[in-house]
Scaffold this motif. Sequence first.
Motif, PDB file in Angstrom:
ATOM      1  N   MET A   1      -1.475  -5.577 -11.348  1.00 58.67           N
ATOM      2  CA  MET A   1      -1.104  -5.602 -12.626  1.00 58.67           C
ATOM      3  C   MET A   1      -1.887  -7.247 -12.968  1.00 58.67           C
ATOM      4  O   MET A   1      -1.452  -8.166 -12.520  1.00 58.67           O
ATOM      5  CB  MET A   1       0.182  -5.725 -12.698  1.00 58.67           C
ATOM      6  N   THR A   2      -2.610  -7.277 -14.121  1.00 55.46           N
ATOM      7  CA  THR A   2      -2.858  -8.584 -14.650  1.00 55.46           C
ATOM      8  C   THR A   2      -1.703  -9.085 -15.216  1.00 55.46           C
ATOM      9  O   THR A   2      -1.181  -8.507 -15.909  1.00 55.46           O
ATOM     10  CB  THR A   2      -4.276  -8.260 -15.438  1.00 55.46           C
ATOM     11  N   ALA A   3      -2.142 -10.255 -15.720  1.00 58.43           N
ATOM     12  CA  ALA A   3      -1.056 -11.156 -16.464  1.00 58.43           C
ATOM     13  C   ALA A   3      -1.097 -10.446 -17.935  1.00 58.43           C
ATOM     14  O   ALA A   3       0.096 -10.551 -18.544  1.00 58.43           O
ATOM     15  CB  ALA A   3      -1.625 -12.558 -16.499  1.00 58.43           C
ATOM     16  N   THR A   4      -2.274 -10.169 -18.337  1.00 63.72           N
ATOM     17  CA  THR A   4      -1.870  -9.458 -19.727  1.00 63.72           C
ATOM     18  C   THR A   4      -1.246  -8.179 -19.784  1.00 63.72           C
ATOM     19  O   THR A   4      -0.441  -7.948 -20.539  1.00 63.72           O
ATOM     20  CB  THR A   4      -3.281  -9.358 -20.327  1.00 63.72           C
ATOM     21  N   GLU A   5      -1.369  -7.422 -18.753  1.00 72.94           N
ATOM     22  CA  GLU A   5      -0.593  -6.103 -18.811  1.00 72.94           C
ATOM     23  C   GLU A   5       0.736  -6.562 -18.253  1.00 72.94           C
ATOM     24  O   GLU A   5       1.711  -5.467 -18.749  1.00 72.94           O
ATOM     25  CB  GLU A   5      -1.183  -5.325 -17.431  1.00 72.94           C
ATOM     26  N   ILE A   6       1.215  -7.459 -17.497  1.00 73.56           N
ATOM     27  CA  ILE A   6       2.954  -7.945 -17.427  1.00 73.56           C
ATOM     28  C   ILE A   6       3.007  -8.199 -18.684  1.00 73.56           C
ATOM     29  O   ILE A   6       4.350  -7.705 -19.083  1.00 73.56           O
ATOM     30  CB  ILE A   6       2.642  -8.852 -16.390  1.00 73.56           C
ATOM     31  N   GLU A   7       2.424  -9.125 -19.456  1.00 77.44           N
ATOM     32  CA  GLU A   7       3.221  -9.628 -20.785  1.00 77.44           C
ATOM     33  C   GLU A   7       3.238  -8.536 -21.665  1.00 77.44           C
ATOM     34  O   GLU A   7       4.105  -8.270 -22.381  1.00 77.44           O
ATOM     35  CB  GLU A   7       2.068 -10.417 -21.380  1.00 77.44           C
ATOM     36  N   GLU A   8       2.401  -7.316 -21.793  1.00 75.75           N
ATOM     37  CA  GLU A   8       2.725  -6.170 -22.672  1.00 75.75           C
ATOM     38  C   GLU A   8       3.501  -5.201 -22.211  1.00 75.75           C
ATOM     39  O   GLU A   8       4.446  -4.663 -22.998  1.00 75.75           O
ATOM     40  CB  GLU A   8       1.294  -5.453 -22.694  1.00 75.75           C
ATOM     41  N   THR A   9       3.688  -4.934 -20.852  1.00 73.86           N
ATOM     42  CA  THR A   9       4.576  -4.008 -20.138  1.00 73.86           C
ATOM     43  C   THR A   9       6.236  -4.563 -20.257  1.00 73.86           C
ATOM     44  O   THR A   9       7.238  -3.864 -20.646  1.00 73.86           O
ATOM     45  CB  THR A   9       4.323  -3.975 -18.891  1.00 73.86           C
ATOM     46  N   TYR A  10       6.186  -6.133 -20.042  1.00 73.12           N
ATOM     47  CA  TYR A  10       7.624  -6.654 -20.053  1.00 73.12           C
ATOM     48  C   TYR A  10       7.698  -7.788 -20.971  1.00 73.12           C
ATOM     49  O   TYR A  10       7.470  -8.956 -20.707  1.00 73.12           O
ATOM     50  CB  TYR A  10       7.829  -7.374 -18.772  1.00 73.12           C
ATOM     51  N   PRO A  11       7.696  -7.332 -22.235  1.00 73.59           N
ATOM     52  CA  PRO A  11       7.642  -8.418 -23.213  1.00 73.59           C
ATOM     53  C   PRO A  11       8.897  -9.492 -23.098  1.00 73.59           C
ATOM     54  O   PRO A  11       9.912  -8.910 -22.809  1.00 73.59           O
ATOM     55  CB  PRO A  11       7.688  -7.562 -24.576  1.00 73.59           C
ATOM     56  N   GLY A  12       8.724 -10.606 -23.349  1.00 75.69           N
ATOM     57  CA  GLY A  12       9.641 -11.412 -23.356  1.00 75.69           C
ATOM     58  C   GLY A  12      10.305 -12.138 -24.675  1.00 75.69           C
ATOM     59  O   GLY A  12       9.947 -11.410 -25.738  1.00 75.69           O
ATOM     60  N   MET A  13      10.842 -13.147 -24.917  1.00 72.74           N
ATOM     61  CA  MET A  13      11.099 -13.813 -26.016  1.00 72.74           C
ATOM     62  C   MET A  13      10.273 -14.061 -26.796  1.00 72.74           C
ATOM     63  O   MET A  13      10.056 -14.183 -28.035  1.00 72.74           O
ATOM     64  CB  MET A  13      12.174 -14.966 -25.744  1.00 72.74           C
TER      65      MET A  13
END
Length: 141
Positions: A1-13
């Motif tokens: 999983m790429t960093a962009t996919e992680i950011e989209e799949t697990y959105p944070g604050m």
Amino acid sequence: MTATEIEETYPGMYQGYLQFESMVEANADVSPMAVRAVFDSLSLGINKNQIRPAKAERILAMYRNDLEEMKKNLQLGKALGVSAFVILLGLLGVADYFALYHLLRGWFPDWQGLSELPSSLFDDRGFSNLMNCFVNDIPDM
């Protein structure tokens, strides 16, 4: 999983940033301490809880080719943090010294309590004589 996919799949604050909590959720089978070590090596600075995904992907690609680079970045971040802390403590110490010095010399110019430490603090030149040396009147011209 790429960093962009992680950011989209697990959105944070913060939208548009890869966050440490999102990276922990994406790597649930990995120890959170190992994830923290990798995340700390990605960015320098005080706030290490988020980073741009494009920058994280570039750095992680570099780590795939050279793992020693991650070790070097992690050590650099820790060295900068410790150096900043030591410099801050030094500056606070210097400021405290000058504040105390000018307090004693400005408000109590005739006090000799620091002349022969430590005995001079507790005899007739010490704290008992401090109020007699206070500059409380404006001298006549």
